[in-house]
Every structure is written in C-alpha cells, then in structure tokens.
Enzyme design. Structure first.
Site, PDB file in Angstrom:
ATOM      1  N   ARG A  93      40.043  63.697  16.097  1.00  0.00           N
ATOM      2  CA  ARG A  93      39.820  62.565  15.180  1.00  0.00           C
ATOM      3  C   ARG A  93      38.322  62.331  14.975  1.00  0.00           C
ATOM      4  NH1 ARG A  93      40.283  56.616  16.508  1.00  0.00           N
ATOM      5  NH2 ARG A  93      40.130  55.584  14.492  1.00  0.00           N
ATOM      6  N   HIS A 125      36.619  62.370  11.329  1.00  0.00           N
ATOM      7  CA  HIS A 125      35.925  61.207  10.765  1.00  0.00           C
ATOM      8  C   HIS A 125      34.439  61.476  10.524  1.00  0.00           C
ATOM      9  CE1 HIS A 125      38.889  57.652  11.425  1.00  0.00           C
ATOM     10  NE2 HIS A 125      39.510  58.741  11.007  1.00  0.00           N
ATOM     11  N   HIS A 172      48.353  65.206  12.766  1.00  0.00           N
ATOM     12  CA  HIS A 172      49.057  64.111  13.433  1.00  0.00           C
ATOM     13  C   HIS A 172      50.212  64.600  14.303  1.00  0.00           C
ATOM     14  CE1 HIS A 172      47.480  60.655  10.636  1.00  0.00           C
ATOM     15  NE2 HIS A 172      46.554  61.142  11.424  1.00  0.00           N
ATOM     16  N   TRP A 178      53.216  60.295  16.760  1.00  0.00           N
ATOM     17  CA  TRP A 178      53.979  60.792  15.615  1.00  0.00           C
ATOM     18  C   TRP A 178      55.080  61.761  16.057  1.00  0.00           C
ATOM     19  CZ3 TRP A 178      48.668  60.080  15.479  1.00  0.00           C
ATOM     20  CH2 TRP A 178      48.181  59.243  14.483  1.00  0.00           C
TER      21      TRP A 178
END
Ligand code: ZEM
Length: 280
Positions: free
Chosen positions: A46, A50, A173, A189
């Site tokens: 992540r 980002h 995910h 998820w």
C-alpha cells in the site's frame, strides 16, 4: 570524461547486487507475528502504491520520485493514514543501507507476484533531501473508497491506466485488510490475506454481498458471515460491465491475472520517474 562523474556525490556506483541485498533484507522482515495477519507485506504494498498513485500525466506531477510522502501535506493526507507504520518498518533497512533513496526503498519493498521494479530512480538520497514544496503533490489525488466507477476511472485515467489495468491493479486487495483507525473501513477482502492470488476476483463475483453500516457511519459490503468485505468503490467492478468482464477473466485465469498485474504494477511504480542515465 570519467564514468559516473555526475553521480559521484551519490557515493560508489551501485550494482544490481546491492539492490538485491536490500530486497533480501526486506523479505526477511515481512513475517511479523502479532501484526495484523502476521505479515507487513500488505501495508508495504500500500505504501508503494500510494507513493506512486499521486501521478498526474497532464502536469507530470506526483509519482514515487523524491518520496514526497515524507513531507506535508502528503504525509497527512487522510488517504495515507496508517502508512507511517509502513515507513517505520523500513527504517532499519534504510539505516543498514543508507545509500538507497527512500523512493527506491519504498517501491522496491514488495512487488508481488514478480518484482517489476525497474532500477534506481535518478534522485539519489542526497537529491531527495532537497525535494521542495513544488515537488509535493496536493492531497486528494488517491481514490475515495466510498465512491463509484466514474470516480475510480477519473483517478486511474489521470495516471494513464485503462479499465483492464485498473481491474488488474485492484487484485492487490487479495492481500491485506482495512483498519477502522486508518481508513475507517474494517476487515480483509479474502480468507488468506497474506497470500497473493486471484481469490479476490472469485470472491467478488461469487459472494452474496450484504451492505453494512459501521459504527462510524461508513458503508461497506460484507459476506453473510461478516468475515470478508468489499469497499463501495470495488462493488463498482461488478456493477459496471466494462470492468466486470475483466473480473470474470481474472477469476477464471490466474496466470492472465499474474501477468497483467505485474505489468500494471510495474507501470504504476514508474509513473513520473526520471531515469538515471546510468542503468544497472
Ligand atoms: Zn487499496 N485500500 N485501494 N489498493 N490497498 C486499502 C488497503 C490496501 C482503495 C482503498 O480505498 C483502500 C489499490 C487501490 C485501491 C492495497 C493495495 C492497493 C484500504 C484500507 C482502503 C480503504 C486501508 C486501511 O484501513 O489500512 C481504493 C478505493 C482503490 C482503488 C479504487 C491499488 C491499485 C493497490 C495496489 C496495487 C493494499 C495492499 C492494502 C492493504 C493494506 C494493509 O495494511 O493491509
């Protein structure tokens, strides 16, 4: 003219083996019993996403170069909540290999299922210290989980991705989870949140998703046993036929997913990166 003269302030010329050593040291700290599902891999993925996902192809601003998330306002963008943990996990690696730039460290960190990382960024650790306010992208460029297909397209088209690449990227995910104290959403998820696979797409298609309003008012979707979840932005992938065809493709064929994911993730990590003249 002596080779690498322009880079002499970066110290000795680094080789692919030096970067491999860093990657190996990162791999050795991924397992962390007691943290989430036992791995820091997901939060590192992540961080890389980002760092890169602020790119705007029209203005050629944003992207991972310069590791601008170290600074405000990007550092305190609500979308980046929790990534201070990812950055802190990598500090011992930076201390051991101070020659690597933060942008290289964050993007090298984890790239499943293969490593599409394309080599050192041109801004070495010294140049990185001189990143100025104009290099830091404005907040609000990362996707908002509460919105739908048109928002998701706006954000990813701005980076230069098409529908198929967007769906492939979301397969990330299959690992990790939402944290109520970070994004305000809750849960993983998939049933195996430390294992990269195409399970995410199978679940997205075949689960009976039930809307759930959390105590903080956020709305998400959960399975009937409330064990796994989907964000509103992701349900867009089954509500929208253009997206759904790729969800079906990746649910059916994990090799196609792995190949598409590696290509799209590699492209993501390269957004806005000005390559050094010297290649490894
Ligand atoms: Zn995510 N993501 N993401 N994502 N993401 C979260 C966590 C993780 C969206 C999103 O809102 C959220 C991509 C695209 C999109 C990962 C990778 C990638 C969380 C939970 C949210 C809310 C954060 C928390 O609470 O800790 C949206 C709306 C997206 C697009 C529409 C792309 C692209 C990714 C990589 C290629 C990963 C690995 C996580 C899990 C982090 C963790 O700490 O476990």
């Amino acid at each position: 003219c002596p080779p690498f003269a322009t880079y002499k302030h970066h110290g000795p010329q680094r080789t692919a083996a030096d970067y491999e050593r860093v990657a190996k040291d990162i791999a050795a700290i991924l397992d962390r019993p007691g943290y989430d599902d036992g791995s820091i891999g997901p939060v590192l993925v992540r961080l890389a996403w980002h760092a890169a996902g602020t790119y705007d192809r029209k203005t050629k601003t944003g992207g991972s170069d310069g590791a601008t998330m170290r600074f405000n306002p990007e550092k305190s963008d609500g979308a980046n909540a929790g990534l201070e943990h990812a950055r802190a996990f990598l500090e011992p690696i930076k201390a051991k290999h101070p020659w690597i730039s933060y942008a290289d460290l964050w993007t090298l960190a984890v790239s499943p299922p293969s490593r599409p990382w394309a080599g050192p960024r041109s801004l070495g650790p010294l140049d990185e210290k001189t990143v100025s306010a104009k290099d830091i992208p404005p907040n609000g460029r990362l996707p908002d989980a509460a919105q739908g297909a048109s928002h998701v397209r706006d954000v990813f088209y701005r980076m230069g991705f098409n529908d198929r690449e967007i769906v492939a990227l979301l397969g990330a995910h299959s690992i990790g989870r939402c944290h109520s104290d970070r994004s305000g959403f809750e849960g993983p998820w998939t049933y195996t949140p430390t294992r990269f696979s195409n399970q995410y797409f199978k679940l997205l298609l075949n689960t009976k998703w039930v809307p759930k309003t959390l105590a903080n008012g956020n709305k998400q979707f959960v399975d009937e046993d409330d064990e796994i979840m989907m964000l509103p932005a992701e349900m867009a992938f089954v509500f929208d036929d253009q997206f759904k065809q790729y969800v079906e493709l990746y649910a059916k064929d994990k090799n196609v997913f792995y190949a598409d994911f590696a290509a799209a993730f590699g492209k993501l990590l390269e957004l806005g990166v000005k390559r050094a003249k010297t290649k490894l």
